[in-house]
Write a protein that holds these residues in place. Structure first.
Motif, PDB file in Angstrom:
ATOM      1  N   ASP A 279      -1.813   5.900   2.373  1.00  0.00           N
ATOM      2  CA  ASP A 279      -3.094   5.592   1.733  1.00  0.00           C
ATOM      3  C   ASP A 279      -4.037   5.020   2.784  1.00  0.00           C
ATOM      4  O   ASP A 279      -4.237   3.836   2.896  1.00  0.00           O
TER       5      ASP A 279
ATOM      6  N   GLN B 186     -13.599   3.704   6.890  1.00  0.00           N
ATOM      7  CA  GLN B 186     -12.217   3.261   6.796  1.00  0.00           C
ATOM      8  C   GLN B 186     -12.088   1.747   6.927  1.00  0.00           C
ATOM      9  O   GLN B 186     -11.365   1.126   6.152  1.00  0.00           O
TER      10      GLN B 186
ATOM     11  N   ALA C 133     -13.692  -0.244  -2.998  1.00  0.00           N
ATOM     12  CA  ALA C 133     -12.699   0.473  -2.185  1.00  0.00           C
ATOM     13  C   ALA C 133     -12.300   1.793  -2.844  1.00  0.00           C
ATOM     14  O   ALA C 133     -12.109   2.794  -2.157  1.00  0.00           O
TER      15      ALA C 133
ATOM     16  N   CYS D  45     -13.239   0.087   3.723  1.00  0.00           N
ATOM     17  CA  CYS D  45     -12.309   0.319   2.625  1.00  0.00           C
ATOM     18  C   CYS D  45     -11.067  -0.566   2.772  1.00  0.00           C
ATOM     19  O   CYS D  45     -10.652  -1.225   1.820  1.00  0.00           O
ATOM     20  N   GLN D  46     -10.497  -0.598   3.959  1.00  0.00           N
ATOM     21  CA  GLN D  46      -9.316  -1.432   4.191  1.00  0.00           C
ATOM     22  C   GLN D  46      -9.647  -2.910   4.013  1.00  0.00           C
ATOM     23  O   GLN D  46      -8.850  -3.665   3.449  1.00  0.00           O
TER      24      GLN D  46
ATOM     25  N   PRO E 163      -7.697   5.186   3.674  1.00  0.00           N
ATOM     26  CA  PRO E 163      -8.991   5.645   3.177  1.00  0.00           C
ATOM     27  C   PRO E 163      -9.782   6.369   4.258  1.00  0.00           C
ATOM     28  O   PRO E 163      -9.777   5.974   5.419  1.00  0.00           O
TER      29      PRO E 163
ATOM     30  N   SER F 293      -9.768   4.864  -1.810  1.00  0.00           N
ATOM     31  CA  SER F 293      -8.449   4.233  -1.811  1.00  0.00           C
ATOM     32  C   SER F 293      -7.742   4.426  -3.150  1.00  0.00           C
ATOM     33  O   SER F 293      -8.180   3.918  -4.180  1.00  0.00           O
TER      34      SER F 293
ATOM     35  N   THR G  84       0.852  -1.186   0.000  1.00  0.00           N
ATOM     36  CA  THR G  84       0.000   0.000   0.000  1.00  0.00           C
ATOM     37  C   THR G  84       0.887   1.235   0.000  1.00  0.00           C
ATOM     38  O   THR G  84       1.841   1.309   0.762  1.00  0.00           O
TER      39      THR G  84
ATOM     40  N   VAL H 285      -9.959  -3.679   0.255  1.00  0.00           N
ATOM     41  CA  VAL H 285      -8.647  -3.739  -0.387  1.00  0.00           C
ATOM     42  C   VAL H 285      -7.957  -5.046  -0.021  1.00  0.00           C
ATOM     43  O   VAL H 285      -7.425  -5.749  -0.891  1.00  0.00           O
TER      44      VAL H 285
END
Length: 188
Positions: A22, A117, A146, A120-121, A24, A151, A18, A124
């Protein structure tokens, strides 16, 4: 509580591929924090966040058993909070338990309702697992979700998954190679 820079460093440690920083939803951090305070008792939330930080520190030092124990304690205290599942999934993946990581990621995405967050994580991370398992369409779907959550890493992955972009990148590399070495002798 960790600073934004601390979280960026931890994100880089947990997900070395990553790009640094980054994280998110970082701009929406205050809004997300307020939603958590409203959803969970503040003293319990503080205790859970501390357990998660302890888990991250243990994982950083290579002690995955302690990390998993701390994340498990955090989940036990607040089983409806997505972040604990996302963090535990990272530790499970590092330990090689991909099936367990996928279960926790699915749970984190469900609990977060695909927002914020943790979602999103988790998207990903699940997308990366799908790519490793050569499940490109599922990876693409997770990266698209994401990317919509902010992201930049997911956006880059979408470009890599695009066969036209890959072909263009290949042609561009070949063209640059010919420009660097017009005689084709292999030496510069």
């Amino acid at each position: 509580m960790a600073t934004a820079n601390d979280r960026a460093v931890l994100q880089t440690i947990f997900n070395p591929s990553t790009p640094f920083g980054d994280i998110p939803g970082l701009d929406d951090e205050e809004e997300n924090a307020q939603e958590e305070v409203e959803a969970f008792p503040p003293e319990l939330l503080e205790q859970v966040r501390d357990l998660e930080l302890q888990g991250v520190s243990a994982a950083e030092s290579g002690d995955l058993n302690t990390a998993l124990q701390r994340f498990g304690e955090a989940i036990h205290l607040l089983p409806e909070r997505a972040s604990g599942y996302n963090n535990r999934a990272q530790a499970l993946r590092l330990r090689g338990d991909v099936a367990g990581a996928l279960r926790d990621l699915d749970t984190a995405i469900r609990l977060s309702r695909g927002r914020g967050q943790a979602a999103c994580q988790s998207l990903v991370q699940r997308g990366l697992i799908h790519r490793l398992q050569e499940r490109e369409e599922e990876a693409r779907q997770d990266f698209e979700r994401a990317a919509r959550l902010g992201s930049t890493f997911a956006r880059r992955q979408l470009v890599l998954l695009n066969p036209y972009a890959a072909l263009c990148n290949q042609m561009l590399c070949e063209m640059l190679g010919r420009l660097r070495n017009p005689d084709g002798s292999g030496s510069e």
